[in-house]
Design an enzyme around this catalytic site. Structure first.
Site, PDB file in Angstrom:
ATOM      1  N   TYR A   1      13.114  -2.804  -5.189  1.00 56.68           N
ATOM      2  CA  TYR A   1      12.804  -3.273  -3.839  1.00 56.68           C
ATOM      3  C   TYR A   1      12.201  -4.675  -3.811  1.00 56.68           C
ATOM      4  O   TYR A   1      11.746  -5.124  -2.770  1.00 56.68           O
ATOM      5  CB  TYR A   1      11.941  -2.228  -3.131  1.00 56.68           C
TER       6      TYR A   1
ATOM      7  N   GLU B   1       6.786  -4.082   5.391  1.00 53.54           N
ATOM      8  CA  GLU B   1       8.171  -3.623   5.363  1.00 53.54           C
ATOM      9  C   GLU B   1       8.305  -2.139   5.666  1.00 53.54           C
ATOM     10  O   GLU B   1       7.405  -1.342   5.375  1.00 53.54           O
ATOM     11  CB  GLU B   1       8.782  -3.864   3.975  1.00 53.54           C
TER      12      GLU B   1
ATOM     13  N   GLN C   1     -10.505  -0.491  -1.906  1.00 54.12           N
ATOM     14  CA  GLN C   1      -9.517   0.442  -1.383  1.00 54.12           C
ATOM     15  C   GLN C   1      -9.484   1.764  -2.150  1.00 54.12           C
ATOM     16  O   GLN C   1      -8.688   2.645  -1.827  1.00 54.12           O
ATOM     17  CB  GLN C   1      -8.134  -0.217  -1.422  1.00 54.12           C
TER      18      GLN C   1
ATOM     19  N   HIS D   1      -5.135  -2.083  -4.148  1.00 57.25           N
ATOM     20  CA  HIS D   1      -3.754  -1.631  -4.327  1.00 57.25           C
ATOM     21  C   HIS D   1      -3.602  -0.400  -5.228  1.00 57.25           C
ATOM     22  O   HIS D   1      -3.048  -0.472  -6.312  1.00 57.25           O
ATOM     23  CB  HIS D   1      -2.892  -2.781  -4.844  1.00 57.25           C
TER      24      HIS D   1
ATOM     25  N   TYR E   1      -1.907 -15.432  -0.691  1.00 57.70           N
ATOM     26  CA  TYR E   1      -3.197 -15.551  -0.005  1.00 57.70           C
ATOM     27  C   TYR E   1      -3.911 -16.862  -0.342  1.00 57.70           C
ATOM     28  O   TYR E   1      -4.608 -17.424   0.503  1.00 57.70           O
ATOM     29  CB  TYR E   1      -4.109 -14.377  -0.377  1.00 57.70           C
TER      30      TYR E   1
END
Length: 387
Positions: free
Chosen positions: A270, A260, A95, A158, A281
Site C-alpha cells: 500500500y 486514506e 499513543q 504509531h 512534519y
C-alpha cells in the site's frame, strides 16, 4: 439479496477496474464534505476512562477498553469495570496503552475468548502485543500473550492497532510503522519499516486464533519475509472492518494530510512511505510520490487529515440510504465521515456527521445502529439514530 449486499458484491467484483484507473492518475484529496442530515446523537453512557475500542458479547452487552489499562462492561446505561487478571505490563506513553478488543465470533455462550491489542515495554523499547483471556461475566482471567510484534521500537508513536476476524476463523491485526522522523529502528527511519518484509511494523498481519502465522499468507514465500505478513506499506491503521462480502477495509493516518481509505488484499503493498499524499512534519515536503507502479492506490484521501480512527460498514435499517456505506471516525476533525459507493465500487458521495468531540472508534452494533466512542479523559458512548 438486499441492496447493501448487492453493493458489496459489486465492489468486490469491480474494484480492480477502479484501482487500475486510480493507478494512472492518482486520487484527488477531499477537504471537508457537506453535512449529513436527518440524524441525531443519543448518549448511551458517560464517564468512560479514555475509551479506545469496543466489541459486543453474544448477549448484546458491550466491552470497552480504556487506554490506561481498564476494561468496562456496558449493559444498557449501566457501566461497570471488569477486572483484567494477568494483563502484561502496559506502556501508556503517547499513543500507547490498551487498544483494540474483539470477542471471538464463534463464542456465543458463557466464557467467551477476549482478544486485545496493547503497547508493552519501555520508552526505549516497546512493541504492539496481542493478548487473549476468558470473560466469565465479571472478569477476564487467564490472560496470555499470543503474539509480539518485532522489531522493538522507541517512543510513543504509531502502534496501530485494530483486530478483525475473517470468515475462516483467522484474524487480521494492524501494526503501526513505529513513528515519525527522527525516530529510527535499527539502521533505518522507523517509517521505512513499512517496506521491510523482515519487520512486522507498518503491516497487517494474519494470525490464527492462537496467535501463530496463519497458513497460506501470501508474502511468506518471499526471501526474508516474516510468515505473519498479510499486507505491507501501511503507516498507522486505526480503523479496520469486514464487509458482508468478506472484503476488508482500513482507514489509515497520513502525515500532515493524506489520510486514506483502502481495500485490503493479501500480498499487496500500500505504498507507505514511497507512495503518499502527505507531507513530512519537519520539512513540509511531499513524502514519496502520489503514484508508484505496483503499489495500491487508496479509494479516498482526506487532506487536511481527519485523524482517521474506527471504521464501520453500515447494514442497518434505521437509515436505508446509508446501507453499503463506510463510516470513518475523525479524531482531528471531531466528526464521522460517510463514504458511499455506486454499483461499480466508485466513490460517489461523501458527507460528515459533526460529533463535536474526538471520535476514537465507530462500530455497528448488533441492533443495527452505529455507535461511537469519544477520545477524552472521561469519554462517552454515543448512538446515532434518526432525527
Amino acid at each position: 439479496m438486499t441492496s447493501y449486499q448487492e453493493i458489496a458484491v459489486s465492489v468486490a467484483s469491480l474494484i480492480m477496474l477502479s484501482s487500475a484507473t486510480a493507478m494512472a492518475q492518482g486520487i484527488e484529496p477531499v477537504a471537508e464534505p457537506p453535512a449529513a442530515k436527518g440524524w441525531k446523537l443519543e448518549t448511551v453512557a458517560d464517564d468512560l476512562p479514555q475509551p479506545w475500542g469496543m466489541s459486543w458479547l453474544a448477549d448484546g452487552r458491550m466491552l470497552v477498553t480504556g487506554k490506561k489499562g481498564t476494561l468496562h462492561l456496558v449493559e444498557g446505561k449501566r457501566v461497570q469495570e471488569v477486572a483484567l487478571e494477568g494483563l502484561p505490563s502496559l506502556f501508556t506513553s503517547g499513543q500507547g496503552g490498551l487498544l483494540d478488543i474483539a470477542v471471538h465470533p464463534a463464542d456465543k455462550g458463557p466464557n467467551p475468548r477476549i482478544y486485545m491489542t496493547m503497547a508493552s515495554g519501555t520508552q526505549e523499547e516497546n512493541r504492539t502485543v496481542l493478548v487473549q483471556g476468558v470473560f466469565d461475566g465479571k472478569r477476564v482471567h487467564g490472560i496470555k500473550t499470543l503474539f509480539t510484534a518485532s522489531p522493538a521500537k522507541s517512543g510513543g508513536q504509531h502502534f496501530g492497532s485494530r483486530i478483525v476476524f475473517l470468515k475462516d476463523g483467522t484474524l487480521l491485526m494492524s501494526i503501526g510503522d513505529g513513528g515519525n522522523p527522527p525516530a529510527r529502528v535499527g539502521n533505518m527511519l522507523a517509517r521505512d519499516q513499512a517496506q521491510n518484509v523482515g519487520s512486522h511494523n507498518g503491516a497487517i498481519l494474519r494470525l490464527t486464533a492462537e496467535g501463530k502465522a496463519a497458513p497460506g499468507n501470501p508474502l511468506a514465500g518471499q526471501k526474508g519475509a516474516l510468515p505473519e505478513l498479510w499486507s505491507i506499506g501501511h503507516r498507522n491503521i486505526q480503523g479496520m472492518v469486514l464487509d458482508p462480502n468478506g472484503r476488508v477495509w482500513a482507514s489509515e493516518h497520513g502525515p500532515r494530510g493524506g489520510d486514506e481509505i483502502n481495500v485490503i488484499e493479501g500480498g499487496k503493498n500500500y505504498g507507505w512511505p514511497l507512495q503518499s499524499y502527505g507531507l513530512d512534519y519537519q520539512t513540509r515536503e511531499p513524502i514519496g510520490k502520489r503514484v508508484v507502479a505496483g503499489m495500491v492506490q487508496p479509494l479516498v484521501v482526506w487532506t487536511p487529515s481527519t485523524g482517521a480512527s474506527g471504521l464501520a460498514w453500515y447494514t442497518g435499517s434505521a437509515f436505508p440510504a446509508w446501507r453499503g456505506s463506510l463510516f470513518s471516525g475523525g479524531l482531528a476533525t471531531e466528526d464521522i465521515r460517510r463514504v458511499a459507493f455506486d454499483a461499480g465500487g466508485k466513490v460517489v458521495k461523501q458527507e460528515r456527521l459533526d460529533i463535536g468531540k474526538r471520535v476514537r472508534d465507530v462500530r455497528q452494533g448488533p441492533d443495527g445502529h452505529l455507535y461511537a466512542i469519544t477520545d477524552e479523559a472521561r469519554g462517552s458512548l454515543l448512538r446515532i439514530v434518526p432525527q
